[in-house]
Design an enzyme around this catalytic site. Structure first.
Site, PDB file in Angstrom:
ATOM      1  N   CYS A 153      47.611  43.510  36.968  1.00 48.81           N
ATOM      2  CA  CYS A 153      48.202  42.441  37.771  1.00 48.81           C
ATOM      3  C   CYS A 153      47.192  41.327  38.034  1.00 48.81           C
ATOM      4  O   CYS A 153      47.523  40.141  37.958  1.00 48.81           O
ATOM      5  CB  CYS A 153      48.733  42.986  39.094  1.00 48.81           C
ATOM      6  SG  CYS A 153      50.063  44.178  38.894  1.00 48.81           S
ATOM      7  N   THR A 154      45.967  41.697  38.336  1.00 50.41           N
ATOM      8  CA  THR A 154      44.926  40.702  38.570  1.00 50.41           C
ATOM      9  C   THR A 154      44.684  39.888  37.305  1.00 50.41           C
ATOM     10  O   THR A 154      44.608  38.656  37.358  1.00 50.41           O
ATOM     11  CB  THR A 154      43.629  41.385  39.039  1.00 50.41           C
ATOM     12  OG1 THR A 154      43.898  42.051  40.282  1.00 50.41           O
ATOM     13  CG2 THR A 154      42.505  40.379  39.229  1.00 50.41           C
TER      14      THR A 154
END
Length: 161
Positions: free
Chosen positions: A54-55
């Site tokens: 996600c990052t």
């Protein structure tokens, strides 16, 4: 609920979100899809703040935000995290687009991307200026994500319709 089909209206919603501004200021307010008519929006549903994939995904969108803006589009990140988590994530990663808190999971259910017991399927929806779904990608496992080039290609196609 089933995943919205291409060519159908995107389910409308209003969620609280955070938007990181210049000088480190943070704005907390409501974001409504229907209030955003007139310009395309990319809805990026992601499982969690600060998780590895996600990052990487959100940082890639943030680093190429001008490509979205050049096409008149905005990006909204959406997951179950609360506003404090989103603010911390946005500040740490310098994410300059809204992160919306679907804490009661209503929007994820409306888009048909919930995963019982696990959260949500990593998904991207391109919604046109009229609020119609024009492109989507719903991941089966969510270990990869759609890159900026793929999404901006779909956004560029909107101008040719």
């Amino acid at each position: 609920m089933p995943v919205p089909e291409i060519g159908t209206p995107a389910p409308d919603f209003t969620l609280r979100g955070v938007l990181l501004g210049d000088g480190g200021s943070v704005e907390r307010r409501d974001f409504s899809l229907s209030a955003h008519r007139g310009a395309p929006v990319v809805l990026a549903f992601y499982p969690g703040d600060e998780s590895l994939v996600c990052t990487k995904q959100l940082c890639s969108y943030a680093s190429e935000l001008d490509r979205f803006r050049d096409l008149g589009a905005t990006v909204w990140g959406i997951n179950f995290s609360d506003l404090d988590s989103h603010e911390q994530f946005a500040r740490k990663r310098d994410l300059r687009f809204p992160l919306l808190a679907d804490t009661d999971r209503e929007v994820v259910r409306a888009y048909g991307i919930q995963m019982p017991g696990l959260g949500l399927k990593r998904s991207v929806f391109v919604v046109d200026a009229d609020g119609v779904v024009r492109w989507k990608h719903v991941a089966r496992l969510g270990l990869t994500f759609q890159d900026t080039g793929t999404i901006t290609k779909e956004l560029a196609a909107l101008t040719q319709r």
